[in-house]
Design a protein around this motif. Structure first.
Motif, mmCIF file in Angstrom:
data_model
loop_
_atom_site.group_PDB
_atom_site.id
_atom_site.type_symbol
_atom_site.label_atom_id
_atom_site.label_comp_id
_atom_site.label_asym_id
_atom_site.label_seq_id
_atom_site.Cartn_x
_atom_site.Cartn_y
_atom_site.Cartn_z
ATOM 1 N N GLU A 165 -12.850 100.341 37.526
ATOM 2 C CA GLU A 165 -13.475 100.500 38.849
ATOM 3 C C GLU A 165 -12.495 100.075 39.937
ATOM 4 O O GLU A 165 -11.671 99.189 39.727
ATOM 5 N N PHE A 166 -12.616 100.723 41.088
ATOM 6 C CA PHE A 166 -11.776 100.370 42.244
ATOM 7 C C PHE A 166 -12.682 100.118 43.446
ATOM 8 O O PHE A 166 -12.462 100.649 44.534
ATOM 9 N N LEU A 167 -13.730 99.337 43.237
ATOM 10 C CA LEU A 167 -14.732 99.131 44.299
ATOM 11 C C LEU A 167 -14.385 97.900 45.124
ATOM 12 O O LEU A 167 -14.149 96.834 44.572
ATOM 13 N N GLU A 169 -15.795 95.098 47.569
ATOM 14 C CA GLU A 169 -17.081 94.544 48.003
ATOM 15 C C GLU A 169 -17.256 94.862 49.472
ATOM 16 O O GLU A 169 -16.315 94.790 50.253
ATOM 17 N N LYS A 218 -5.437 99.686 36.553
ATOM 18 C CA LYS A 218 -6.296 98.750 37.292
ATOM 19 C C LYS A 218 -5.546 97.466 37.659
ATOM 20 O O LYS A 218 -5.536 97.037 38.815
ATOM 21 N N ASN A 222 -4.351 96.282 41.581
ATOM 22 C CA ASN A 222 -4.766 95.039 42.233
ATOM 23 C C ASN A 222 -3.573 94.114 42.480
ATOM 24 O O ASN A 222 -3.468 93.482 43.537
ATOM 25 N N ILE A 229 -0.274 91.734 50.408
ATOM 26 C CA ILE A 229 -0.864 90.693 51.264
ATOM 27 C C ILE A 229 0.046 89.455 51.309
ATOM 28 O O ILE A 229 0.348 88.939 52.391
ATOM 29 N N PHE A 263 -3.680 96.986 53.811
ATOM 30 C CA PHE A 263 -3.353 95.713 53.156
ATOM 31 C C PHE A 263 -2.102 95.045 53.713
ATOM 32 O O PHE A 263 -1.348 94.404 52.995
ATOM 33 N N LEU A 264 -1.920 95.213 55.006
ATOM 34 C CA LEU A 264 -0.835 94.502 55.686
ATOM 35 C C LEU A 264 -1.412 93.605 56.779
ATOM 36 O O LEU A 264 -0.766 93.357 57.783
ATOM 37 N N ARG A 265 -2.652 93.157 56.580
ATOM 38 C CA ARG A 265 -3.231 92.220 57.548
ATOM 39 C C ARG A 265 -2.893 90.798 57.105
ATOM 40 O O ARG A 265 -3.331 90.346 56.052
ATOM 41 N N PHE A 270 -5.692 85.889 50.302
ATOM 42 C CA PHE A 270 -6.732 86.702 49.665
ATOM 43 C C PHE A 270 -7.599 85.848 48.763
ATOM 44 O O PHE A 270 -7.157 84.840 48.220
ATOM 45 N N GLY A 271 -8.874 86.262 48.655
ATOM 46 C CA GLY A 271 -9.802 85.566 47.770
ATOM 47 C C GLY A 271 -10.649 86.606 47.063
ATOM 48 O O GLY A 271 -10.252 87.762 46.952
ATOM 49 N N CYS A 274 -11.752 89.361 42.436
ATOM 50 C CA CYS A 274 -10.848 90.300 41.752
ATOM 51 C C CYS A 274 -9.380 89.922 41.848
ATOM 52 O O CYS A 274 -8.735 89.680 40.838
ATOM 53 N N PHE A 333 -15.427 85.329 51.381
ATOM 54 C CA PHE A 333 -13.984 85.624 51.219
ATOM 55 C C PHE A 333 -13.549 86.786 52.088
ATOM 56 O O PHE A 333 -12.371 86.964 52.348
ATOM 57 N N LYS A 334 -14.531 87.563 52.553
ATOM 58 C CA LYS A 334 -14.256 88.608 53.554
ATOM 59 C C LYS A 334 -15.594 89.024 54.140
ATOM 60 O O LYS A 334 -16.647 88.714 53.560
HETATM 61 C C1 UGA Z 1 -10.410 94.456 45.459
HETATM 62 C C2 UGA Z 1 -9.730 95.836 45.542
HETATM 63 O O1 UGA Z 1 -9.474 96.175 46.905
HETATM 64 C C3 UGA Z 1 -10.579 96.923 44.890
HETATM 65 O O2 UGA Z 1 -9.888 98.170 44.889
HETATM 66 C C4 UGA Z 1 -10.882 96.499 43.444
HETATM 67 O O3 UGA Z 1 -11.721 97.442 42.794
HETATM 68 C C5 UGA Z 1 -11.574 95.157 43.441
HETATM 69 O O4 UGA Z 1 -10.714 94.195 44.080
HETATM 70 C C6 UGA Z 1 -11.845 94.804 42.016
HETATM 71 O O5 UGA Z 1 -10.893 94.639 41.250
HETATM 72 O O6 UGA Z 1 -13.014 94.854 41.585
HETATM 73 P P1 UGA Z 1 -12.301 93.175 46.863
HETATM 74 O O7 UGA Z 1 -11.926 91.961 46.076
HETATM 75 O O8 UGA Z 1 -13.732 93.516 47.014
HETATM 76 O O9 UGA Z 1 -11.595 94.489 46.225
HETATM 77 O O10 UGA Z 1 -11.749 92.950 48.324
HETATM 78 P P2 UGA Z 1 -10.588 93.485 49.277
HETATM 79 O O11 UGA Z 1 -11.188 94.182 50.414
HETATM 80 O O12 UGA Z 1 -9.558 94.191 48.510
HETATM 81 O O13 UGA Z 1 -10.038 92.086 49.832
HETATM 82 C C7 UGA Z 1 -9.514 91.078 48.977
HETATM 83 C C8 UGA Z 1 -9.008 89.912 49.763
HETATM 84 O O14 UGA Z 1 -7.785 90.239 50.409
HETATM 85 C C9 UGA Z 1 -9.924 89.392 50.870
HETATM 86 O O15 UGA Z 1 -9.918 87.981 50.855
HETATM 87 C C10 UGA Z 1 -9.300 89.917 52.142
HETATM 88 O O16 UGA Z 1 -9.585 89.120 53.254
HETATM 89 C C11 UGA Z 1 -7.840 89.886 51.769
HETATM 90 N N1 UGA Z 1 -7.011 90.831 52.533
HETATM 91 C C12 UGA Z 1 -7.177 92.175 52.374
HETATM 92 C C13 UGA Z 1 -6.025 90.352 53.366
HETATM 93 O O17 UGA Z 1 -5.828 89.121 53.528
HETATM 94 N N2 UGA Z 1 -5.223 91.239 54.035
HETATM 95 C C14 UGA Z 1 -5.377 92.582 53.896
HETATM 96 O O18 UGA Z 1 -4.608 93.326 54.542
HETATM 97 C C15 UGA Z 1 -6.380 93.061 53.058
#
Ligand code: UGA
Length: 451
Positions: A165-167, A169, A218, A222, A229, A263-265, A270-271, A274, A333-334
């Motif tokens: 899965e690539f979902l 949250e 997968k 990730n 990040i 993903f360049l924020r 990250f938290g 996943c 976490f987001k």
């Molecule tokens: C992530 C992946 O994006 C999904 O494709 C994958 O399916 C999922 O893990 C999984 O393996 O199930 P998710 O953990 O829901 O999804 O969240 P993201 O939106 O990817 O964010 C992850 C973390 O990175 C957050 O804490 C977010 O704040 C941080 N982040 C994201 C950054 O600090 N900078 C960014 O540019 C993007």
């Protein structure tokens, strides 16, 4: 692999495959509900009786935008049960979506996956009609292990595919129904064809490959996103030293189509359930096979340090944090989720408490009733939490927090130190409002603000 009985093959070809989902957690629920919305009959099975009862009552046990509505809209195609036998009776393609949490060694804990195999051996009804489809994130090699177990337990006719899965949250429904790609790994082409056919209506590219390659897609995806990040976070830290603005740098880099903008924020790391787990599982997997994945070691370390950098910024402006009142704006976490797993807020809160600060927090969704937030005073509103604070830290960029009346917030704080941990606010505007402001790798606090 033995083919299914001809009558069964005819039924499957003539009608639609029926779907089963083992594990009604986050991934299982989203998968089941989205497939129901595509017209499939879906049976979800969980071992948690309270959860199954709640689902049968129309309650949604997780917070995911749009899920409750979709579940309600397609409820006639959704069945929830405790019984694996019932699921097997009612389904052809059976997704496995159980937890694979990290173990103490950093390896993924596969006990829940393996207990599904144990159960399949014990209950009646698993046969050639069924294709098991692994949705849970599992280390490369798990499919081969499960296949061997099935064969050894008289379940050689039961199919097996990997379909990671690539979902994300908060955007899981859109990610499921409008995926960038669908990855299907199979040992047997015909079984892979059946799983691919399920997804064809979505019109997305479908990658067909071996089971180990699908499993690796997968982890590699990730790990690469997490690397992006940590990379931009390190660039942000350097920007602070040299007076550059990481937002502009990221925008300038991202327009190069080979790099891409996402993903360049930069931020406080990250938290979630996943990235931290999958990055360390891949590092561990490599290590177990004799390869030291050096880059991932740094990705993890940079992320840990990034969560703690806020403390340094606060100390720079407040001196000792002993007795200082610090307001955390956001805990999840987001935004768009109530998930606190590996949230940066947890490390931040614990560090602040250890420094002797008084920590208050507000999150629009997380209610705080958890052990790991012990010692943190949870408030009901963002306005309440900043009242009288010596400093505020924007931890989660919820719209309602970013859009606060920052002039009023400034008035209600005891001292106007504001750290934007997600680079969601306009530094110039914040400084104009009188804040002692710092983002992550953005304009340093000493820059003169144009009036
Ligand atoms: C992530 C992946 O994006 C999904 O494709 C994958 O399916 C999922 O893990 C999984 O393996 O199930 P998710 O953990 O829901 O999804 O969240 P993201 O939106 O990817 O964010 C992850 C973390 O990175 C957050 O804490 C977010 O704040 C941080 N982040 C994201 C950054 O600090 N900078 C960014 O540019 C993007």
């Amino acid at each position: 692999m033995t083919e299914g009985a001809p009558a069964e093959a005819e039924r499957v070809a003539g009608g639609r495959e029926r779907v089963g989902v083992i594990g009604a957690g986050y991934v299982g629920l989203v998968t089941g509900v989205c497939l129901a919305s595509m017209g499939y009959q879906v049976t979800l099975r969980d071992i948690d009786a309270a959860k199954v009862a709640a689902l049968n009552d129309g309650q949604v046990p997780i917070y995911e935008p749009g899920l409750a509505e979709l579940m309600e809209e397609h409820r006639e195609r959704l069945t929830y049960t405790l019984s694996l036998e019932r699921l097997l009776e009612r389904s052809d393609i059976v997704f496995i979506a159980v937890d694979t949490p990290p173990s103490y060694s950093g390896d993924a804990d596969l006990s829940r996956v393996m207990s599904v195999v144990d159960e399949l051996e014990k209950v009646a009804g698993a046969d050639a009609r069924h294709v098991l489809v692994m949705k849970s994130t599992v280390p490369v090699g798990t499919g081969e292990r499960v296949r061997a177990e099935l064969d050894a337990r008289g379940l050689a006719d039961v199919g097996y595919c990997s379909n990671p899965e690539f979902l994300k949250e908060g955007a899981a429904i859109a990610d499921f129904l409008r995926p960038d790609r669908v990855v299907i790994g199979s040992f047997d082409d015909a079984q892979g064809d059946r799983v691919a056919a399920l997804y064809e209506p979505l019109g997305a590219p479908i990658i067909r490959t071996s089971v180990p390659s699908a499993e690796m897609v997968k982890y590699a995806s990730n790990a690469f996103l997490a690397t992006k990040i940590s990379f931009i976070n390190e660039i942000a830290n350097v920007c602070e030293e040299v007076g550059a603005d990481v937002d502009v740098v990221a925008a300038g880099m991202g327009l190069d189509s080979r790099i891409g903008r996402s993903f360049l924020r930069a931020g406080i790391g990250f938290g979630g359930s996943c990235f931290p787990k999958d990055v360390s599982a891949l590092k561990q997997l490599a290590g177990n096979s004799g390869y030291h994945f050096q880059l991932l070691t740094s990705v993890i370390e940079v992320n840990e340090l990034q969560k703690r950098r806020v403390i340094g910024k606060l100390k720079k402006h407040l001196g000792s944090l002993e007795g200082k009142r610090v307001a955390l704006l956001g805990l999840a976490f987001k935004p768009g989720t109530d998930d606190m797993r590996e949230a940066s807020s947890l490390v931040l809160a614990a560090r602040l408490l250890a420094e002797g600060a008084e920590v208050l927090a507000y999150d629009p969704v997380v209610d705080g009733g958890m052990d790991r937030l012990k010692g943190v005073a949870i408030r009901e509103s963002a306005e309440e939490v900043v009242e009288g604070a010596d400093a505020a830290v924007l931890v989660t960029e919820w719209d309602s927090i970013v859009g606060m009346d920052w002039a009023a917030v400034r008035e209600s704080m005891r001292s106007p130190v504001l750290i934007d941990g997600r680079n969601a606010l306009d530094p110039v505007e914040m400084m104009r409002l009188g804040y002692v402001f710092e983002g992550i790798g953005r304009l340093p606090a000493h820059v003169d603000v144009p009036s």
